[in-house]
Design an enzyme around this catalytic site. Structure first.
Site, PDB file in Angstrom:
ATOM      1  N   CYS A   2       4.800  11.514 -36.791  1.00 26.21           N
ATOM      2  CA  CYS A   2       4.558  12.145 -38.090  1.00 26.21           C
ATOM      3  C   CYS A   2       4.593  13.663 -37.917  1.00 26.21           C
ATOM      4  O   CYS A   2       4.275  14.198 -36.862  1.00 26.21           O
ATOM      5  CB  CYS A   2       3.221  11.790 -38.718  1.00 26.21           C
ATOM      6  SG  CYS A   2       2.944  10.049 -38.929  1.00 26.21           S
ATOM      7  N   ARG A  29      10.180  13.999 -36.442  1.00 28.97           N
ATOM      8  CA  ARG A  29       8.940  13.378 -35.990  1.00 28.97           C
ATOM      9  C   ARG A  29       8.635  12.079 -36.733  1.00 28.97           C
ATOM     10  O   ARG A  29       7.707  11.345 -36.378  1.00 28.97           O
ATOM     11  CB  ARG A  29       7.768  14.341 -36.190  1.00 28.97           C
ATOM     12  CG  ARG A  29       7.958  15.676 -35.500  1.00 28.97           C
ATOM     13  CD  ARG A  29       6.756  16.541 -35.747  1.00 28.97           C
ATOM     14  NE  ARG A  29       5.578  15.944 -35.154  1.00 28.97           N
ATOM     15  CZ  ARG A  29       5.185  16.128 -33.920  1.00 28.97           C
ATOM     16  NH1 ARG A  29       5.872  16.899 -33.124  1.00 28.97           N
ATOM     17  NH2 ARG A  29       4.095  15.554 -33.467  1.00 28.97           N
ATOM     18  N   TRP A  76       5.790   8.548 -39.894  1.00 30.05           N
ATOM     19  CA  TRP A  76       6.300   7.467 -39.046  1.00 30.05           C
ATOM     20  C   TRP A  76       5.190   6.429 -39.069  1.00 30.05           C
ATOM     21  O   TRP A  76       4.144   6.616 -38.449  1.00 30.05           O
ATOM     22  CB  TRP A  76       6.540   7.987 -37.632  1.00 30.05           C
ATOM     23  CG  TRP A  76       7.175   7.003 -36.704  1.00 30.05           C
ATOM     24  CD1 TRP A  76       8.512   6.770 -36.527  1.00 30.05           C
ATOM     25  CD2 TRP A  76       6.507   6.127 -35.787  1.00 30.05           C
ATOM     26  NE1 TRP A  76       8.702   5.791 -35.583  1.00 30.05           N
ATOM     27  CE2 TRP A  76       7.494   5.382 -35.116  1.00 30.05           C
ATOM     28  CE3 TRP A  76       5.172   5.863 -35.487  1.00 30.05           C
ATOM     29  CZ2 TRP A  76       7.188   4.422 -34.145  1.00 30.05           C
ATOM     30  CZ3 TRP A  76       4.866   4.909 -34.524  1.00 30.05           C
ATOM     31  CH2 TRP A  76       5.874   4.203 -33.861  1.00 30.05           C
ATOM     32  N   ASN A 102      -1.777  13.266 -38.434  1.00 27.55           N
ATOM     33  CA  ASN A 102      -0.848  12.714 -37.459  1.00 27.55           C
ATOM     34  C   ASN A 102      -1.674  12.179 -36.306  1.00 27.55           C
ATOM     35  O   ASN A 102      -2.532  12.890 -35.792  1.00 27.55           O
ATOM     36  CB  ASN A 102       0.107  13.818 -36.975  1.00 27.55           C
ATOM     37  CG  ASN A 102       0.921  13.382 -35.770  1.00 27.55           C
ATOM     38  OD1 ASN A 102       1.246  12.203 -35.631  1.00 27.55           O
ATOM     39  ND2 ASN A 102       1.246  14.322 -34.896  1.00 27.55           N
ATOM     40  N   GLY A 103      -1.428  10.917 -35.923  1.00 28.79           N
ATOM     41  CA  GLY A 103      -2.200  10.317 -34.833  1.00 28.79           C
ATOM     42  C   GLY A 103      -2.707   8.958 -35.272  1.00 28.79           C
ATOM     43  O   GLY A 103      -2.205   8.372 -36.241  1.00 28.79           O
ATOM     44  N   GLU A 482      19.985   6.446 -18.292  1.00 31.02           N
ATOM     45  CA  GLU A 482      19.971   7.382 -19.416  1.00 31.02           C
ATOM     46  C   GLU A 482      21.135   7.098 -20.368  1.00 31.02           C
ATOM     47  O   GLU A 482      20.973   7.144 -21.593  1.00 31.02           O
ATOM     48  CB  GLU A 482      20.010   8.823 -18.879  1.00 31.02           C
ATOM     49  CG  GLU A 482      20.016   9.907 -19.930  1.00 31.02           C
ATOM     50  CD  GLU A 482      18.843   9.867 -20.904  1.00 31.02           C
ATOM     51  OE1 GLU A 482      17.875   9.126 -20.675  1.00 31.02           O
ATOM     52  OE2 GLU A 482      18.918  10.568 -21.922  1.00 31.02           O
ATOM     53  N   LYS A 486      20.620   6.146 -24.290  1.00 31.43           N
ATOM     54  CA  LYS A 486      21.238   6.911 -25.384  1.00 31.43           C
ATOM     55  C   LYS A 486      21.980   5.969 -26.321  1.00 31.43           C
ATOM     56  O   LYS A 486      21.832   6.055 -27.528  1.00 31.43           O
ATOM     57  CB  LYS A 486      22.222   7.971 -24.857  1.00 31.43           C
ATOM     58  CG  LYS A 486      21.628   9.211 -24.221  1.00 31.43           C
ATOM     59  CD  LYS A 486      20.956  10.160 -25.163  1.00 31.43           C
ATOM     60  CE  LYS A 486      19.515   9.855 -25.341  1.00 31.43           C
ATOM     61  NZ  LYS A 486      18.533  10.288 -24.419  1.00 31.43           N
ATOM     62  N   GLU A 489      19.553   3.603 -28.324  1.00 33.25           N
ATOM     63  CA  GLU A 489      18.592   4.169 -29.276  1.00 33.25           C
ATOM     64  C   GLU A 489      19.247   4.743 -30.530  1.00 33.25           C
ATOM     65  O   GLU A 489      18.600   4.824 -31.560  1.00 33.25           O
ATOM     66  CB  GLU A 489      17.650   5.186 -28.622  1.00 33.25           C
ATOM     67  CG  GLU A 489      18.236   6.509 -28.252  1.00 33.25           C
ATOM     68  CD  GLU A 489      17.196   7.468 -27.664  1.00 33.25           C
ATOM     69  OE1 GLU A 489      16.025   7.405 -28.031  1.00 33.25           O
ATOM     70  OE2 GLU A 489      17.590   8.293 -26.823  1.00 33.25           O
ATOM     71  N   HIS A 505      23.269 -11.279  -9.385  1.00 25.84           N
ATOM     72  CA  HIS A 505      22.011 -12.040  -9.381  1.00 25.84           C
ATOM     73  C   HIS A 505      21.608 -12.482 -10.779  1.00 25.84           C
ATOM     74  O   HIS A 505      20.459 -12.835 -11.021  1.00 25.84           O
ATOM     75  CB  HIS A 505      20.896 -11.207  -8.732  1.00 25.84           C
ATOM     76  CG  HIS A 505      21.180 -10.886  -7.298  1.00 25.84           C
ATOM     77  ND1 HIS A 505      21.120 -11.838  -6.294  1.00 25.84           N
ATOM     78  CD2 HIS A 505      21.589  -9.738  -6.693  1.00 25.84           C
ATOM     79  CE1 HIS A 505      21.454 -11.275  -5.141  1.00 25.84           C
ATOM     80  NE2 HIS A 505      21.750  -9.995  -5.354  1.00 25.84           N
ATOM     81  N   LYS A 604      10.506  11.632 -32.534  1.00 30.20           N
ATOM     82  CA  LYS A 604      10.769  12.502 -31.388  1.00 30.20           C
ATOM     83  C   LYS A 604       9.588  12.556 -30.416  1.00 30.20           C
ATOM     84  O   LYS A 604       9.761  12.431 -29.215  1.00 30.20           O
ATOM     85  CB  LYS A 604      11.086  13.908 -31.925  1.00 30.20           C
ATOM     86  CG  LYS A 604      11.423  14.928 -30.851  1.00 30.20           C
ATOM     87  CD  LYS A 604      12.840  14.777 -30.414  1.00 30.20           C
ATOM     88  CE  LYS A 604      13.226  15.736 -29.323  1.00 30.20           C
ATOM     89  NZ  LYS A 604      14.365  15.214 -28.568  1.00 30.20           N
TER      90      LYS A 604
HETATM   91  O1  M6R Z   1       8.619  14.448 -25.035  1.00 36.71           O
HETATM   92  P1  M6R Z   1       8.843  13.523 -23.876  1.00 36.71           P
HETATM   93  O2  M6R Z   1       9.897  13.971 -22.970  1.00 36.71           O
HETATM   94  O3  M6R Z   1       7.554  13.192 -23.148  1.00 36.71           O
HETATM   95  O4  M6R Z   1       9.314  12.164 -24.544  1.00 36.71           O
HETATM   96  C1  M6R Z   1       9.498  11.016 -23.773  1.00 36.71           C
HETATM   97  C2  M6R Z   1      10.247   9.948 -24.539  1.00 36.71           C
HETATM   98  O5  M6R Z   1       9.539   9.576 -25.680  1.00 36.71           O
HETATM   99  C3  M6R Z   1      11.648  10.412 -24.955  1.00 36.71           C
HETATM  100  O6  M6R Z   1      12.388  10.826 -23.863  1.00 36.71           O
HETATM  101  C4  M6R Z   1      12.391   9.269 -25.676  1.00 36.71           C
HETATM  102  O7  M6R Z   1      12.697   8.261 -24.765  1.00 36.71           O
HETATM  103  C5  M6R Z   1      13.640   9.781 -26.380  1.00 36.71           C
HETATM  104  N1  M6R Z   1      13.870   8.970 -27.532  1.00 36.71           N
HETATM  105  C6  M6R Z   1      14.846   9.751 -25.533  1.00 36.71           C
HETATM  106  O8  M6R Z   1      16.010  10.108 -26.175  1.00 36.71           O
END
Ligand code: M6R
Length: 609
Positions: A2, A29, A76, A102-103, A482, A486, A489, A505, A604
């Site tokens: 949020c 966010r 969110w 937020n939280g 990674e 990407k 997500e 395996h 984010k």
């Molecule tokens: O702010 P941070 O680097 O701690 O965030 C960690 C993950 O939440 C963040 O990398 C997340 O996996 C992203 N969606 C990756 O693109």
């Protein structure tokens, strides 16, 4: 998650417009519902609904809200589905108090049933609504009447969980009440206007003068003043000037932030690697002194940590080093004591899983080095040494430039460590540093230029697939992980990464004609085995996509290849090899009709456990 923003001004400006723009900057966010409340002529005015900021603004027109004080929220959802009722801001029973939060308030059910017994009527299913009713209750009961700040402070003591809160009350039509614990809240300072927001880009076009509210702090802002206290004692805030520019938080002609941020990598890398060696030297000494090292991070940052693990393990082969996903910390907590060095990695510096694990590690007296992108955020504040990536603000939910900057910073740290460990002469050290500084941005620029069209074309080939594999070995595994993260997500294609040797395996069972298999294959010790794995996949009809060097033998077995220039050292590979995969994910998401900046169900900064 949020995003929240609050503004109070004496400059005769209608804040609803500024809040709407601020919310746009915070949309990364959370973006399932949105709302704004202002105080106008002693009365609260509110507009809110489910949907993105643009959609809701089109429908309701936030600028209809008058007033020079207001709060806004982009959500969110955690408690209660995204709908008009659950959208913030939330009001108390008298409609004189409004809150955005937020939280997560962990004890909200107890508080809510207690308040309901006392006659409060709740309208939403959120945890956040208890905050306004608590303030209302505090004010109602007091005899003589309490001030709003006193009622607010009493309320905060009753909350368990994580929160960044901004609250307004019609009785104090210039004042915004603030509190934070484990969720970020920053204050922007201008002569006649004060801002409070989840992140700096929310007000960056108005001011660069920033105060970071720390955990446990409670604040009050009016157009001309900032007051902060902690545990009942006044705190003298230390404003600083951020180096980020307003443009850096805007798309600047790119269709999406993610594409802009991919293209910003050469400069982000240049700024990050040009780091003062003194801090790195201190960090290296801590690494050498420690008995064991734990890399702690989540998501993309964890993949950077894996890269750091390989780099440091190469220099210190006998040192026990454990890469740990922060939310799994409990399983490994027996390893953490005063001889343990934690290397915590986080773009935002606010990821709750990392913060919780770090707090526990600090209780066990562990030493902490952190790598973050956001200056003075919570994770650096929990650390003995804070190193920063200088990638500028990253708005796209999918991390790109901050990831390569993290890996580059770890590579630079590895060179320093090798030198401090006596494994590198002074001359060789200088050559290595120079090469890293000169070559990395240049190689990444070349990778973008030479592979962007290819990524676009490949996206059109794989866009209708439902599954994909990403294979690598050793130091190249973080790239595979990674690349898969990407793709999944933002394009929602199932993407799984595993060490290439594991295929036989189990995973190879589902490979069939045209099943996309991305193989990360620099020319190194993994080559021979990767060739074998490519053959196995090809024999089952797999569509082989290699990320490799020109003239590498794997291209003969590949249906599609991205070429990466050879670098002075393999430590650059986890940076350069991931870039085509970022572009592939981006263009695939776009081809499939999705907004890569706002992947569904994600936000984010993850400030829930
Ligand atoms: O702010 P941070 O680097 O701690 O965030 C960690 C993950 O939440 C963040 O990398 C997340 O996996 C992203 N969606 C990756 O693109």
């Amino acid at each position: 998650m949020c995003g929240i923003i609050a503004i109070t001004t004496s400059s005769n400006t209608k804040v609803s417009k500024l809040i709407t723009t601020g919310l746009k900057r915070l949309e990364y966010r959370g973006y399932d519902s949105v709302g704004i409340a202002t105080i106008n002529q002693g009365k609260i005015e509110t507009l809110k609904d489910a949907g993105t900021i643009d959609r809701v603004n089109q429908k309701l027109n936030f600028e209809n809200l008058e007033g020079s004080i207001g709060i806004g929220h982009t959500r969110w959802a955690t408690h209660g589905p995204p709908n008009q009722i659950n959208a913030h801001p939330h009001a108390d029973c008298t409609k004189k108090i409004m809150v955005v939060h937020n939280g997560i308030i962990e004890n909200y059910l107890e508080i809510k049933s207690d308040l309901e017994r006392k006659g409060h009527i709740f309208t939403s299913q959120t945890d956040s609504e208890v905050i306004v009713h608590l303030v209302e209750e505090e004010l109602k009961l007091a005899n003589p009447p309490k001030s709003v700040i006193q009622a607010f402070k009493n309320t905060i003591t009753k909350l368990e969980g994580a929160y960044a809160i901004t609250l307004i009350h019609t009785d104090e039509p210039e004042t915004i009440f603030l509190a934070r614990k484990d969720s970020p809240l920053v204050i922007g300072v201008q002569e006649d206007t004060k801002f409070a927001a989840s992140d700096i880009p929310a007000f960056l076009e108005h001011t660069k003068k920033v105060i970071i509210l720390k955990n446990g702090e409670i604040g009050v802002i009016t157009p001309k003043t900032v007051y902060i206290e902690k545990n009942g004692f006044r705190v003298q805030p230390k404003p600083f000037i951020v180096s980020w520019t307003a443009e850096s938080a805007q798309k600047s002609g790119y269709p999406h932030f993610m594409l802009k941020e991919i293209h910003e990598q050469p400069i982000a890398l240049k700024n990050t690697i040009n780091i003062d060696s003194e801090e790195l030297s201190k960090a290296s000494k801590k690494i050498l002194e420690s008995t064991r090292i734990v890399f702690l991070a989540c998501g993309t940052s964890y993949h950077a940590g894996l890269s750091g693990f390989h780099q440091i393990q190469r220099i210190l082969p006998k040192k026990p080093i454990y890469p740990i996903i922060a939310s799994e910390y409990e399983t490994y907590s027996h390893l953490i004591d005063e001889e343990t060095l934690i290397i915590a990695i986080s773009q935002s510096g606010e990821t709750l899983d990392v913060m919780k694990a770090l707090s526990a590690a600090r209780k066990n007296k562990a030493q902490v080095i952190s790598l973050a992108n956001v200056t003075d955020s919570s994770i650096p504040r929990l650390s003995h040494i804070s190193l920063y990536t200088k990638a500028g603000p990253e708005i796209g939910v999918a991390a790109t430039k901050t990831h390569t900057a993290q890996v580059a910073l770890l590579a630079r740290l590895a060179i320093q460590l090798e030198f401090e460990a006596g494994e590198l002469s002074k001359d060789d050290y200088s050559v290595q540093v120079d090469n890293l500084v000169q070559q990395t941005p240049q190689i990444v620029r070349t990778v973008i230029n030479q592979n962007e069209l290819k990524a676009k074309k490949l996206a059109s080939i794989i866009q209708n697939q439902n599954h994909s594999y990403f294979l690598a070995r050793g130091l190249n595994m973080p790239v595979a992980l990674e690349g898969a993260l990407k793709l999944k997500e933002i394009s929602y294609i199932h993407a799984e990464a595993f060490p290439a040797g594991e295929s036989k395996h189990g995973p190879i069972a589902i490979v069939e004609t045209n099943f996309p298999i991305v193989m990360i294959a620099p020319d190194d010790w993994t080559t021979k085995k990767m060739l074998g794995n490519a053959e196995e996949m090809k024999a089952r009809g797999g569509y082989i996509i290699s990320v490799t060097e020109k003239d590498h033998r794997i291209t003969e077995r590949s249906d599609y290849s991205f070429f990466i220039p050879k670098a002075f050292s393999p430590i650059i590979n986890p940076i350069s090899y991931v870039v085509p995969l970022q572009m592939l994910a981006y263009y695939t998401a776009v081809r499939r009709g999705y907004d890569p900046d706002k992947p569904k169900n994600l936000a984010k900064t993850v400030t829930v456990e």
